[in-house]
Design a protein around this motif. Structure first.
Motif, mmCIF file in Angstrom:
data_model
loop_
_atom_site.group_PDB
_atom_site.id
_atom_site.type_symbol
_atom_site.label_atom_id
_atom_site.label_comp_id
_atom_site.label_asym_id
_atom_site.label_seq_id
_atom_site.Cartn_x
_atom_site.Cartn_y
_atom_site.Cartn_z
ATOM 1 N N VAL A 276 0.833 -1.200 0.000
ATOM 2 C CA VAL A 276 0.000 0.000 0.000
ATOM 3 C C VAL A 276 0.869 1.252 0.000
ATOM 4 O O VAL A 276 0.625 2.201 -0.757
ATOM 5 C CB VAL A 276 -0.942 0.005 1.224
ATOM 6 C CG1 VAL A 276 -1.646 1.357 1.354
ATOM 7 C CG2 VAL A 276 -1.972 -1.111 1.101
ATOM 8 N N VAL A 277 1.893 1.280 0.849
ATOM 9 C CA VAL A 277 2.797 2.429 0.902
ATOM 10 C C VAL A 277 3.482 2.627 -0.448
ATOM 11 O O VAL A 277 3.589 3.754 -0.945
ATOM 12 C CB VAL A 277 3.839 2.256 2.023
ATOM 13 C CG1 VAL A 277 4.893 3.354 1.957
ATOM 14 C CG2 VAL A 277 3.160 2.255 3.379
ATOM 15 N N ALA A 278 3.939 1.527 -1.036
ATOM 16 C CA ALA A 278 4.611 1.620 -2.332
ATOM 17 C C ALA A 278 3.688 2.216 -3.391
ATOM 18 O O ALA A 278 4.112 3.040 -4.217
ATOM 19 C CB ALA A 278 5.098 0.241 -2.771
ATOM 20 N N ALA A 279 2.418 1.827 -3.367
ATOM 21 C CA ALA A 279 1.479 2.321 -4.380
ATOM 22 C C ALA A 279 1.148 3.789 -4.156
ATOM 23 O O ALA A 279 1.172 4.599 -5.086
ATOM 24 C CB ALA A 279 0.208 1.472 -4.356
ATOM 25 N N LEU A 280 0.809 4.163 -2.913
ATOM 26 C CA LEU A 280 0.401 5.536 -2.633
ATOM 27 C C LEU A 280 1.533 6.540 -2.867
ATOM 28 O O LEU A 280 1.289 7.681 -3.278
ATOM 29 C CB LEU A 280 -0.100 5.655 -1.197
ATOM 30 C CG LEU A 280 -1.515 5.149 -0.921
ATOM 31 C CD1 LEU A 280 -1.795 5.156 0.576
ATOM 32 C CD2 LEU A 280 -2.554 5.987 -1.659
ATOM 33 N N THR A 281 2.762 6.137 -2.595
ATOM 34 C CA THR A 281 3.895 7.051 -2.754
ATOM 35 C C THR A 281 4.591 6.912 -4.095
ATOM 36 O O THR A 281 5.526 7.651 -4.378
ATOM 37 C CB THR A 281 4.915 6.841 -1.622
ATOM 38 O OG1 THR A 281 5.456 5.497 -1.693
ATOM 39 C CG2 THR A 281 4.287 7.044 -0.253
ATOM 40 N N GLY A 282 4.142 5.975 -4.912
ATOM 41 C CA GLY A 282 4.709 5.806 -6.240
ATOM 42 C C GLY A 282 4.277 6.913 -7.184
ATOM 43 O O GLY A 282 3.337 7.671 -6.919
ATOM 44 N N ALA A 283 4.929 6.996 -8.328
ATOM 45 C CA ALA A 283 4.751 8.120 -9.237
ATOM 46 C C ALA A 283 3.306 8.293 -9.689
ATOM 47 O O ALA A 283 2.785 9.412 -9.719
ATOM 48 C CB ALA A 283 5.660 7.952 -10.449
ATOM 49 N N ARG A 284 2.638 7.201 -10.023
ATOM 50 C CA ARG A 284 1.297 7.339 -10.594
ATOM 51 C C ARG A 284 0.315 7.943 -9.602
ATOM 52 O O ARG A 284 -0.304 8.983 -9.863
ATOM 53 C CB ARG A 284 0.783 5.985 -11.056
ATOM 54 C CG ARG A 284 -0.564 6.141 -11.772
ATOM 55 C CD ARG A 284 -1.485 5.023 -11.506
ATOM 56 N NE ARG A 284 -2.838 5.361 -11.969
ATOM 57 C CZ ARG A 284 -3.768 4.457 -12.099
ATOM 58 N NH1 ARG A 284 -3.494 3.191 -11.863
ATOM 59 N NH2 ARG A 284 -4.989 4.815 -12.469
ATOM 60 N N TRP A 285 0.156 7.318 -8.440
ATOM 61 C CA TRP A 285 -0.854 7.783 -7.492
ATOM 62 C C TRP A 285 -0.416 9.036 -6.750
ATOM 63 O O TRP A 285 -1.243 9.844 -6.324
ATOM 64 C CB TRP A 285 -1.225 6.661 -6.526
ATOM 65 C CG TRP A 285 -2.051 5.599 -7.192
ATOM 66 C CD1 TRP A 285 -1.645 4.353 -7.574
ATOM 67 C CD2 TRP A 285 -3.428 5.720 -7.584
ATOM 68 N NE1 TRP A 285 -2.678 3.682 -8.191
ATOM 69 C CE2 TRP A 285 -3.783 4.493 -8.207
ATOM 70 C CE3 TRP A 285 -4.369 6.729 -7.476
ATOM 71 C CZ2 TRP A 285 -5.069 4.272 -8.708
ATOM 72 C CZ3 TRP A 285 -5.653 6.507 -7.978
ATOM 73 C CH2 TRP A 285 -5.990 5.284 -8.583
ATOM 74 N N ASN A 286 0.893 9.225 -6.593
ATOM 75 C CA ASN A 286 1.372 10.436 -5.935
ATOM 76 C C ASN A 286 1.135 11.657 -6.818
ATOM 77 O O ASN A 286 0.712 12.718 -6.348
ATOM 78 C CB ASN A 286 2.850 10.299 -5.590
ATOM 79 C CG ASN A 286 3.312 11.341 -4.604
ATOM 80 O OD1 ASN A 286 4.056 12.245 -4.944
ATOM 81 N ND2 ASN A 286 2.857 11.242 -3.360
ATOM 82 N N THR A 287 1.369 11.500 -8.110
ATOM 83 C CA THR A 287 1.102 12.580 -9.053
ATOM 84 C C THR A 287 -0.383 12.893 -9.111
ATOM 85 O O THR A 287 -0.799 14.056 -9.137
ATOM 86 C CB THR A 287 1.615 12.200 -10.448
ATOM 87 O OG1 THR A 287 3.029 12.020 -10.399
ATOM 88 C CG2 THR A 287 1.282 13.277 -11.461
ATOM 89 N N GLU A 288 -1.196 11.853 -9.101
ATOM 90 C CA GLU A 288 -2.641 12.039 -9.136
ATOM 91 C C GLU A 288 -3.136 12.770 -7.892
ATOM 92 O O GLU A 288 -3.999 13.646 -7.958
ATOM 93 C CB GLU A 288 -3.330 10.677 -9.260
ATOM 94 C CG GLU A 288 -4.815 10.745 -9.487
ATOM 95 C CD GLU A 288 -5.188 11.258 -10.868
ATOM 96 O OE1 GLU A 288 -6.344 11.670 -11.046
ATOM 97 O OE2 GLU A 288 -4.316 11.253 -11.762
#
Length: 417
Positions: free
Chosen positions: A322-334
């Motif tokens: 979950v942390v990896a997804a939320l802080t990753g480029a796609r969802w962080n940019t969104e």
């Protein structure tokens, strides 16, 4: 150790089916409970994230619970100490709070995970640095916000100012030019210590320094004194109260009255200004806080949030995903685009390019800093000697003498355990 090895195997092997945490995983489903703070993300964003995350991680369900900031510190501490059965597996915390939670061994060390493909070398320092405790990374940067200069375009035009300043010297000269005809060149409250912190950092100074585990106040260094002197000169070009901070009275209301050319605030304050004076809709502009030289913006305090994982989680592997997804480029940019935040990496700042205030904030965030990474810093802020020091200097007391006094008080507070 066995759990940590399992975590590393699960998150790195994208085709393994035995972990049950990745696409095509096993049949056992686990629930990851996530605490996020009120207003950090829209419900629409959270719904989309949940739907896609669960589709891509067939073994995981998300239970996102929105928390209020009021009283959250005590609630988080309790969650870190109790049985993990009904507690959170991922928590959003303020970036300066990480050290407090990490000190009691309540957080999972995410150093190894953050070194894999999370781009930690690109994180904004104002989020990454307070996320570390010792040499370990416990908080993973999520989003940031920092101060910019909000200004009146019409008052700039009337004063013949055609471009925002790029340096401290230009800023002082411009503000002096604006401070005429009944207008304030800038409204800067005397105890706006977050803004002062940026000026101190820009001069190469610190609020406090650490050596061999011992923290000492550093307001009396030559660099810190230069930062205070710049603050004094700028503050004098307006009518801000010398014995109050930016919330007493709220500076949005002062700016909305129409006699102020500039304030230093997060861009989001514009909504409060326009609520009180809608006529300013087309007259608000933004630029990064200038630095000493024209090559880059000045240093600023960076607020924002990190994501942490409680050490007592019973869903460690899922929490890490979950942390990896939320802080990753796609969802962080969104998230940044949706909520007008600064992304967690300078390289993602282009996502904010379409909004003037956020673009100015993103430019300044590259020079962002945070308060000293020690749990005792909250004691300093509780009866803040920095505010008292500022008022003393602005009312004519000797800066060096008052700086030594304030530095001693900070040292005393930081020594208390």
């Amino acid at each position: 150790m066995r759990r940590r090895l399992l975590a590393l195997v699960c998150v790195s092997a994208t085709l393994l089916s035995g972990c049950g945490l990745v696409p095509g995983g096993g049949t056992e489903r686990r629930t990851v409970t996530v605490w996020l703070m009120q207003h950090s993300a829209s419900q629409e964003y959270l719904d989309r994230f949940t739907e896609e995350f669960e589709r891509e991680h067939s073994g995981l369900d998300l239970d996102i619970r929105v928390q209020e900031w009021t009283g959250i510190g005590e609630k988080v501490q309790k969650a870190l100490e109790e049985d993990a059965a009904d507690g959170p597996d991922v928590i959003e915390v303020g970036n300066t709070q990480v050290a407090t939670y990490a000190e009691g061994d309540g957080l999972l060390d995410l150093t190894l995970e953050s070194m894999r493909d999370w781009g930690r070398e690109e994180w904004l320092p104002g989020l990454a640095e307070p996320g570390r405790w010792g040499s370990q990374q416990y908080g993973i940067p999520w989003y940031a916000a920092n101060r910019v200069v909000i200004y009146r375009k019409d008052l700039f035009r009337e004063a013949g100012v055609t471009a925002p300043p790029k340096t401290h010297d230009e800023w002082l000269a411009l503000t002096e030019k604006l401070h005429t005809g009944g207008n304030q060149g800038i409204y800067l409250a005397g105890q706006d210590w977050y803004t002062l912190a940026g000026f101190i950092w820009e001069e190469g100074g610190e609020l406090a320094t650490e050596r061999d585990g011992v923290w000492r106040g550093a307001l009396d260094s030559p660099a810190a004194l230069r930062g205070m002197d710049f603050y004094r000169r700028l503050q004098a070009l307006g009518d801000g109260p010398v014995d109050a901070d930016e919330e007493h009275p709220p500076q949005a209301g002062v700016f909305a009255e129409g006699k102020v050319a500039q304030i230093i605030a997060v861009p989001g304050l514009a909504s409060a200004i326009l609520k009180q004076n809608p006529d300013l809709e087309d007259e608000l502009g933004y630029f990064p806080v200038p630095g000493r030289t024209a090559g880059r913006p000045g240093a600023v305090f960076t607020g924002g949030s990190d994501l942490v994982v409680p050490a007592n989680t019973d869903t460690e592997e899922g929490a890490i995903e979950v942390v990896a997804a939320l802080t990753g480029a796609r969802w962080n940019t969104e998230l940044a685009r949706t909520m007008n935040y600064v992304p967690n990496k300078a390289g993602l700042a282009d996502s904010a390019a379409g909004e003037e205030g956020v673009a100015a904030m993103a430019a300044g965030a590259a020079q962002g800093r945070a308060t000293p990474a020690t749990p005792q810093w909250s004691a300093v802020e509780a009866d803040n000697p920095i505010k008292q020091y500022m008022t003393k200097v602005l009312t004519g007391s000797d800066p060096a003498t008052e700086a030594r006094r304030a530095a001693r008080r900070i040292t005393e507070e930081l020594a208390f355990d």
